[in-house]
Scaffold this active site. Structure first.
Site, PDB file in Angstrom:
ATOM      1  N   SER A  68       1.703  -9.703  -1.048  1.00  0.00           N
ATOM      2  CA  SER A  68       1.294  -8.291  -0.997  1.00  0.00           C
ATOM      3  C   SER A  68       1.371  -7.695   0.401  1.00  0.00           C
ATOM      4  O   SER A  68       1.554  -6.504   0.564  1.00  0.00           O
ATOM      5  CB  SER A  68      -0.114  -8.126  -1.566  1.00  0.00           C
ATOM      6  N   GLU A 126     -10.072   7.026   1.978  1.00  0.00           N
ATOM      7  CA  GLU A 126     -10.989   6.041   2.531  1.00  0.00           C
ATOM      8  C   GLU A 126     -10.183   4.835   2.962  1.00  0.00           C
ATOM      9  O   GLU A 126      -9.079   4.621   2.463  1.00  0.00           O
ATOM     10  CB  GLU A 126     -12.002   5.610   1.470  1.00  0.00           C
ATOM     11  N   LYS A 151       0.799  -1.230   0.000  1.00  0.00           N
ATOM     12  CA  LYS A 151       0.000   0.000   0.000  1.00  0.00           C
ATOM     13  C   LYS A 151       0.832   1.281   0.000  1.00  0.00           C
ATOM     14  O   LYS A 151       0.420   2.292  -0.557  1.00  0.00           O
ATOM     15  CB  LYS A 151      -0.932   0.008   1.211  1.00  0.00           C
TER      16      LYS A 151
END
Ligand SMILES: Cc1ncc(COP(=O)(O)O)c(C=O)c1O
Lengths: 281, 432
Positions: free
Chosen positions: B400, B129, B107
């Protein structure tokens, strides 16, 4: 510039009062009584909200109303039945999000929705998440079937975009009075006056919305050059309050009619002050 | 910066394979800009800034971005051979270790890129968000690092399920605003953030969390995440002497997915496999508006959501369904328009892995390789177990994120099932 004669006529003599309610809020039958109350209160055009599950342009008041309506079982199919059953004089415009238009019926694209809307007596569409750039297929279907496609102009809309929007708009242009989402506010912003100034040269009725809640607002906005006022959250608030206070639907309808009369009278005062400059001095 | 360095940076950001959607935000029939008029000027301004700073490296944006990814983020992340899995599947399995990036997931690549871009654009405030809180925590870290005030919108239900992430955001100085409308999960949080943006566009940048939303978000987020494939491609060639046969990544919105695929798209010999959350079943309950999965590439159909035309989980009227997955990070009813396009073109192979198989994958990577993966990532390992016979002899899997955030959920979910490869935790339960 206008496909629907009824919408054009609504702006022809005097300022148009354009109220909005969510269809099916809080239930089908009450909602019908509420829309008819708007009509008795002097509505010239009524914007009927067809609820979508992800209403990104809506403030919390209208969003909650959309949830109430969806929870009570509103669907596009029921929405069109509702429009057909209404007994009103005002022109009807449907306000909804593009995915519902796009998915409706058999076959590709927005045409089946527009065909069904035309058959149900709907005269125009407002689609807040459909910018002019993506609107050609819908615009074509609307032109073929005699519906107006209304676009929203925001305070942030730049001049080059304004031209693009105004090339494609029909019926009336929805002038967003301020930045942000829908919701009743207390003041009338400078942004409204600026927007109206920028739009003066375009030959299409200008209806101002976002935050209008009293007759006095309506008066000032029309005196400032608007051809119509769009009122949503202030009316939806009355419905929400009715739910919260457990009021009868007759009482809620009376309140909606009373506020409608106040708003319409305010708009007319504003209009007179424009045509009779002596009074406003 | 020397001549050579600058040229390299520009070559990097204008790499072949990353042209799709750049100019007009269209990926075949997908993509576009379906947003309220009030937001159009903001996304046009953003598209312009993307072109100047991200594509043309104006004011050295890309150089600074890469420097910060190295110093603050810890890039490059390793490509590691997974010895036990390689043996188990009789194929070479390589792990791209995005779990080792600062924050514990991919991220940060996107969050850091966007917050830095906001700074270059002269914006004064960040909003974002978050669903599970992964993107929210990455954005909060990046905002603290770059000294920008930041507000994160998070569904009330998610706040209750993800307390530690709420604390992490607050520790980094962000404001966390609960979203109570609707069902209180990710899609409501996205809608609410768009509303904030509609009111504050002039001084605020919206850091969207995946390759979703209106143009230029899908191309911009892809370009920030494409550092994963840029490194992985070079590392694979360096370590093995050739390209992989298969590249595997889990897919929610699809940012780690597209980031891992980007530079391999033009390598036609490389199979690209996007692993979605199959949830408890791929069937949907139209009546209740619930899809007990989030396999929008695999089962969804075309529609418009949150600013883009893409594949969606929706009912026949076009209302968006509630999606479900054991991993909250995959729990989204839409997917990036670029992935929708690549699936239609036959370039990306979408597959679904259910909750049970994902949980097994979680335990397998933990107890065989010593890496506890995020539950999102675990879907990719569930896929390996189920489909390894279809794979070639050199497989790269994107890890990830790490699973520390998921320990409570994993223990609880394991408890409710008979997971063959799970450790016996019975003597600890009750006390935990
Ligand atoms: C570790 C991890 N992997 C994958 C995802 C899914 O996001 P995307 O599909 O955008 O990569 C998330 C989202 O929260 C995540 O935290």
């Amino acid at each position: 510039m206008a496909n629907s004669e009824a919408v054009a006529a609504a702006f022809d003599d005097g300022p148009a009062y354009v109220p909005y309610l969510v269809v099916g809020d809080p239930d089908y039958e009450s909602s019908k009584a509420y829309v008819e109350a708007l009509d008795r209160g002097g509505a010239d055009v009524i914007e009927l909200g067809l609820p979508f599950s992800e209403p990104i342009a809506e403030g919390s008041t209208i969003q909650e109303a959309l949830v109430r309506s969806l929870d009570a079982g509103m669907t596009p199919t029921r929405f069109f039945e509702f429009a057909e059953e209404l007994d009103v004089d005002a022109a009807l415009v449907c306000m909804t999000y593009y995915n519902l238009i796009y998915q409706y019926g058999e076959g590709e694209g927005p045409r089946p929705f527009v065909e069904r809307a035309a058959a149900a007596g709907i005269q125009g569409l407002v689609v807040p998440d459909l910018p002019a750039e993506e609107a050609d297929p819908l615009r074509e279907a609307c032109d073929d079937l005699g519906l107006d496609l209304v676009f929203i102009v925001a305070p942030t809309t730049r001049d080059d975009r304004l031209d693009r929007l105004m090339e494609r708009v029909s019926g009336y242009v929805y002038v967003q009075a301020r930045l942000g989402t829908t919701g009743a506010r207390d003041d009338v912003s400078d942004q409204t006056t600026q927007s109206l100034d920028r739009l003066r040269e375009y030959d299409v009725p200008k209806a101002v919305g976002f935050g209008i809640s009293t007759g006095e607002h309506a008066e000032r906005i029309v005196a400032g050059g608007a051809d119509g006022i769009i009122v949503g959250s202030a009316l939806v608030d009355i419905v929400a309050e009715g739910v919260a206070e457990d009021r009868s639907s007759a009482e809620v309808a009376d309140r909606l009619e009373a506020l409608s009369r106040e708003l319409k009278a305010g708009a007319e005062r504003g209009h007179r002050s424009r045509t009779e400059p002596v009074e406003s001095a | 910066m020397s001549e050579t360095d600058t040229r390299t940076t520009e070559e990097m950001s204008r790499r072949p394979g990353r042209e799709r959607g750049r100019d007009d935000g269209k990926f075949g029939r997908y993509g576009g800009q379906y947003v309220p008029e009030a937001l159009m000027p903001a996304i046009e301004e953003l598209a312009d800034a993307y072109e100047r700073y991200v594509l043309d490296n104006e004011d050295g944006f890309v150089d600074e971005f890469r420097e910060r990814l190295a110093d603050f983020g810890g890039r490059p992340t390793p490509l590691q051979r997974a010895d036990r899995l390689s043996e188990r599947y009789d194929t070479e399995v390589y792990l791209k270790r995005e779990d080792l990036l600062h924050g514990g997931a991919h991220k940060l690549n996107n969050a850091l890129g966007q917050v830095l871009l906001a700074k270059y654009m002269g914006k004064e405030r960040i909003i974002a968000e978050t669903g599970a809180g992964q993107h929210g925590t990455a954005t909060a870290m990046a905002a603290a690092h770059l000294d920008m005030p930041c507000t994160i919108y998070m569904g009330e239900r998610d706040i209750n399920r993800q307390r530690p992430n709420v604390f992490r955001m607050k520790l980094n100085g962000s404001e966390v605003k609960p979203v109570t409308t609707g069902r209180g999960t990710l899609k409501e949080a996205i809608s609410e953030t768009m509303r904030d943006w509609a009111e504050t566009v002039e001084d605020t940048h919206y850091v969207i969390g995946s390759i979703v939303g209106p143009h230029p978000f899908p191309v911009m987020v892809r370009d920030f995440q494409a550092i994963i494939s840029e490194e992985a491609r070079e590392q694979t060639i360096e370590q093995t002497g050739g390209l992989p046969t298969d590249v595997v990544a889990c897919a929610g919105g699809g940012s780690n997915t597209m980031g891992t695929f980007a530079d391999f798209v033009d390598d036609e010999s490389v199979a690209l496999r996007a692993v979605e959350a199959g949830g408890s079943t791929l069937d949907v309950d139209e009546e209740a508006g619930v899809a007990p999965n989030s396999a929008s590439l695999y089962t969804g159909d075309e529609g418009v959501l949150h600013g883009a035309r893409t594949k969606l989980l929706q009912d026949s009227d076009g209302q968006i369904m509630e999606s479900h997955s054991i991993s909250s990070g995959l729990d989204y009813a839409g997917v990036g328009p670029e992935l929708a396009y690549l699936v239609d073109e036959g370039r990306v192979d979408p597959v679904a892995v259910d909750d049970d198989a994902a949980l097994e994958g979680f335990h397998r990577l933990s107890n065989t390789e010593g890496i506890i993966p995020a539950l999102e990532t675990a879907h990719a390992f569930g896929y390996l177990e189920e489909h390894h016979e279809e794979l070639g002899d050199r497989v790269v899997v994107n890890v990830s994120g790490r699973g520390d955030k998921d320990l409570d959920a994993a223990i609880e979910e394991t408890d409710q099932r008979d997971v063959a490869n799970a450790p016996d935790m019975s003597m600890f339960t009750g006390g935990m």
